[in-house]
Structure formats: structure tokens, C-alpha cells
Design a protein around this motif. Structure first.
Motif, PDB file in Angstrom:
ATOM      1  N   LEU A  87       0.830  -1.208   0.000  1.00 46.83           N
ATOM      2  CA  LEU A  87       0.000   0.000   0.000  1.00 46.83           C
ATOM      3  C   LEU A  87       0.864   1.257   0.000  1.00 46.83           C
ATOM      4  CD1 LEU A  87      -2.884  -0.906   2.490  1.00 46.83           C
ATOM      5  CD2 LEU A  87      -3.068  -0.614   0.021  1.00 46.83           C
ATOM      6  N   MET A  91       1.379   3.551  -3.337  1.00 46.21           N
ATOM      7  CA  MET A  91       0.909   4.934  -3.276  1.00 46.21           C
ATOM      8  C   MET A  91       2.031   5.912  -3.580  1.00 46.21           C
ATOM      9  SD  MET A  91      -1.714   6.840  -2.864  1.00 46.21           S
ATOM     10  CE  MET A  91      -2.954   5.833  -2.025  1.00 46.21           C
ATOM     11  N   VAL A 175      -0.716  -2.811  -7.268  1.00 45.14           N
ATOM     12  CA  VAL A 175      -1.245  -1.762  -6.393  1.00 45.14           C
ATOM     13  C   VAL A 175      -0.885  -0.386  -6.957  1.00 45.14           C
ATOM     14  CG1 VAL A 175      -1.235  -0.860  -4.037  1.00 45.14           C
ATOM     15  CG2 VAL A 175      -1.040  -3.315  -4.424  1.00 45.14           C
ATOM     16  N   PHE A 179      -3.649   2.514  -7.933  1.00 46.79           N
ATOM     17  CA  PHE A 179      -3.619   3.838  -7.319  1.00 46.79           C
ATOM     18  C   PHE A 179      -3.343   4.933  -8.358  1.00 46.79           C
ATOM     19  CE2 PHE A 179      -2.375   2.104  -2.883  1.00 46.79           C
ATOM     20  CZ  PHE A 179      -3.705   1.815  -2.648  1.00 46.79           C
ATOM     21  N   LEU A 210      -6.555  11.450  -0.446  1.00 43.49           N
ATOM     22  CA  LEU A 210      -6.718  10.230   0.343  1.00 43.49           C
ATOM     23  C   LEU A 210      -8.182   9.901   0.646  1.00 43.49           C
ATOM     24  CD1 LEU A 210      -5.063   7.952   1.566  1.00 43.49           C
ATOM     25  CD2 LEU A 210      -4.936   9.256   3.694  1.00 43.49           C
ATOM     26  N   LEU A 213      -9.656   8.389  -2.385  1.00 39.84           N
ATOM     27  CA  LEU A 213      -9.097   7.073  -2.690  1.00 39.84           C
ATOM     28  C   LEU A 213      -9.445   6.011  -1.649  1.00 39.84           C
ATOM     29  CD1 LEU A 213      -5.500   8.019  -3.899  1.00 39.84           C
ATOM     30  CD2 LEU A 213      -7.433   7.317  -5.311  1.00 39.84           C
ATOM     31  N   LYS A 214     -10.072   6.396  -0.550  1.00 49.21           N
ATOM     32  CA  LYS A 214     -10.352   5.444   0.528  1.00 49.21           C
ATOM     33  C   LYS A 214     -11.121   4.211   0.058  1.00 49.21           C
ATOM     34  CE  LYS A 214     -12.457   5.027   5.105  1.00 49.21           C
ATOM     35  NZ  LYS A 214     -13.199   5.722   6.198  1.00 49.21           N
ATOM     36  N   ILE A 217      -8.729   1.991  -1.771  1.00 48.06           N
ATOM     37  CA  ILE A 217      -7.759   1.360  -0.869  1.00 48.06           C
ATOM     38  C   ILE A 217      -8.383   0.155  -0.175  1.00 48.06           C
ATOM     39  CG2 ILE A 217      -6.426   1.704   1.240  1.00 48.06           C
ATOM     40  CD1 ILE A 217      -6.064   4.628   0.367  1.00 48.06           C
ATOM     41  N   VAL A 220      -8.568  -2.693  -2.596  1.00 47.08           N
ATOM     42  CA  VAL A 220      -7.234  -3.270  -2.807  1.00 47.08           C
ATOM     43  C   VAL A 220      -6.868  -4.189  -1.650  1.00 47.08           C
ATOM     44  CG1 VAL A 220      -4.764  -2.728  -2.910  1.00 47.08           C
ATOM     45  CG2 VAL A 220      -6.377  -1.431  -4.297  1.00 47.08           C
ATOM     46  N   ILE A 221      -7.165  -3.764  -0.425  1.00 49.89           N
ATOM     47  CA  ILE A 221      -6.854  -4.582   0.749  1.00 49.89           C
ATOM     48  C   ILE A 221      -7.598  -5.921   0.690  1.00 49.89           C
ATOM     49  CG2 ILE A 221      -7.110  -4.748   3.253  1.00 49.89           C
ATOM     50  CD1 ILE A 221      -6.640  -1.737   3.388  1.00 49.89           C
TER      51      ILE A 221
END
Length: 296
Positions: A87, A91, A175, A179, A210, A213-214, A217, A220-221
Motif C-alpha cells: 500500500l 501509493m 497496487v 492507485f 486520500l 481514494l479510501k 484502498i 485493494v486490501i
């Protein structure tokens, strides 16, 4: 009625439906049945004649099998370490490539090459790198002005390092690409307005980019987390789960117990425990995204 059943659309969809039944649904039904039975090929019985034992397999796994528990703990550790590095690294790389510069397309093409390499090749490469007489120890020797020789792959703790580094090297480019595409959705007018008010790049990132993009993210997790829980190739090539069982992940445990010792029903039960944990984790991680969608 029969004409509807043998209509042209039904005939066209039938091969796909049959494929789904034989590849997905039927094996799932078999695994569910075996999870609640006691069956190994050595019993001499067919799997549909296996002895029903209820939840005994699940109880044995959770109460009498520390090897299974530790395999889950190691997999979670790999997930936490690899996910954190991927991550942050992805990023940072995406922010560096946010603006256009000479050679950007060529450099992006080079950076995503690790993602195209199959895990078995990566495992073999990292195996050669981390040998006691390998390049990694040689670089440390040059930096420390000493004859550094350490057998990484035979150490019960440090053998995890090559596994995690291989996973990070393999999937950080993915990733990074996600992003980088996500940063293109950040409104330019908000960034320019913030710059006009004297906001620093760090403030623009944490207060504008951010939050936007939350959701990405979190996705992605979840996606990478499910893949990390299935990690097998790197562990199999690098350590085989050893030395002893010190690097045995959950998939490596299922392979060793289910294939080597033929405890098929036991491993079937373990797969459902892992599935339950992964689903619960994914739901918990995606819950903020669900609330955000409801508010919108």
C-alpha cells in the motif's frame, strides 16, 4: 414445456451451465460433505460412503491442532507486512508518476514487469538470491566490510523474509497501477483551489486525495488479502514450509496434510474455517464503504 427447455437460448447457455456445475458447484458439494465426514483414500471406501462425524473435524482443528492455528497466524503476519508495504510503496510510486515527464510510459512498463512473472519463477529467483553464498549476502558483505554468510532459508524466523519480499516484489506493481488510475479521478479544480489557498502537497494528499481514494484502498486490501491468503508457490519453492513447520502458511498446511498425509476430510474442514475468517475479515474491511454508499 419441452420446447421451452430445448429452445435455442437454452442450448447456447447449456455448455456454460454444465461447466459451472462440474468445475464449481459439484466440487463444492463434495468438499462440504467431506468436511463433516471421516475419509481418506486408505479407508478403502468411496467418498460418498464416508463415515459421518459431524463437527468433529472442526473441533479437532481448533482445539487439538496447534500446527493449523500457527499456519493461520503466519499467513496473517504475511498479510499484514506485505499489505502494508504494498500500500505504501504503491501509493508513493503512484504519486511520483502523477505528473507527465519524459519517459514516463517506458518507465511504467518496466515497473509492472514483476507483475507479469509467474510466482514459480519468482520463487526460484529469490531462492538463488538468498542462498548462503548468494548475491544478497554478498551485498551485505560489501556494505559491512565483512564476510557475511547467513542461511536465510534454513532459519526458522528469517526464512519468512524471502517469502514476503518475493510477494511484495511481485504485486506492488499491481497496487501501483490501481492507485495511479485512482489518482486520475481526483478533481483538478479542488487541487488548484487548495494550492491557491497555500496548501502544501502533504495537506492536499491527506485532505483531498486520500479521502477520495479510501474506497479504492479498501478494495485493494480485500482483493490482495484474498490472494495473500492463497500464497503457495513462493512458500513451496523457497522453503516447502520449513525448516520444520516454521514457514508453513495455511495453503502449505493444506497441501502437506491433505496431499502428503491424505487427510482429505480434515483439510476440507480447515478450508471452510479459513473461508469463514476471510469472509468475516472482508465484510469488516468493506463496512465503511457500505456506509459511504448508503450516504451517497
Amino acid at each position: 414445456m419441452w420446447k421451452k427447455l430445448i429452445s435455442f437460448p437454452v442450448l447456447m447457455a447449456a455448455p456454460v451451465q454444465l461447466l459451472i456445475w462440474f468445475v464449481v458447484i459439484f466440487p463444492t458439494i463434495v468438499v462440504v460433505w467431506l468436511a463433516f465426514c471421516y475419509w481418506t483414500p486408505q479407508t478403502g471406501k468411496t467418498w460418498w460412503h464416508a463415515d459421518f462425524v459431524g463437527i468433529e473435524n472442526f473441533l479437532n482443528l481448533l482445539s487439538d491442532d496447534p500446527r493449523f492455528i500457527w499456519s493461520i497466524i503466519r499467513t496473517v503476519i504475511i498479510f499484514l507486512v506485505c499489505m502494508s508495504v504494498e500500500l505504501v510503496g504503491g501509493m508513493v510510486m503512484a504519486l511520483l508518476f502523477q505528473r507527465n515527464f519524459l519517459g514516463k510510459k517506458l518507465l511504467v512498463s518496466v515497473l509492472i514487469v514483476p507483475m507479469m512473472v509467474i510466482p514459480l519463477v519468482i520463487g526460484q529467483s529469490f531462492y538463488m538470491l538468498f542462498l548462503a553464498q548468494g548475491p544478497f549476502n554478498q551485498i551485505i558483505s560489501w556494505l559491512t566490510f565483512s564476510n557475511f554468510q547467513f542461511d536465510w532459508l534454513s532459519h526458522p524466523v528469517w526464512a519468512m523474509v524471502p517469502i514476503m519480499l518475493g510477494e511484495i516484489w511481485n504485486w506492488t506493481p499491481l497496487v501501483f497501477l490501481i492507485f495511479m488510475s485512482g489518482l486520475t479521478t481526483v478533481p483538478e479544480n479542488q487541487i488548484r483551489a487548495a494550492q491557491g489557498l497555500g496548501a502544501t502537497p502533504a495537506q492536499i494528499f491527506f485532505r483531498i486525495s486520500l479521502p477520495i481514494l479510501k474506497p479504492l484502498i479498501l478494495l485493494v486490501i480485500v482483493i490482495r488479502g484474498m490472494e495473500i491468503f492463497k500464497i503457495f508457490d513462493l512458500v513451496y519453492v523457497l522453503t516447502g514450509g520449513g525448516p520444520g513447520n516454521s514457514t508453513e502458511t495455511i495453503t502449505m498446511y493444506m497441501y502437506n496434510v491433505g496431499i502428503a498425509f491424505m487427510r482429505v476430510s480434515y483439510v476440507a474442514a480447515s478450508s471452510f474455517i479459513v473461508l469463514f475468517l476471510v469472509v468475516i475479515g472482508a465484510v469488516r474491511i468493506l463496512k465503511p464503504l457500505q456506509y459511504q454508499l448508503l450516504e451517497d
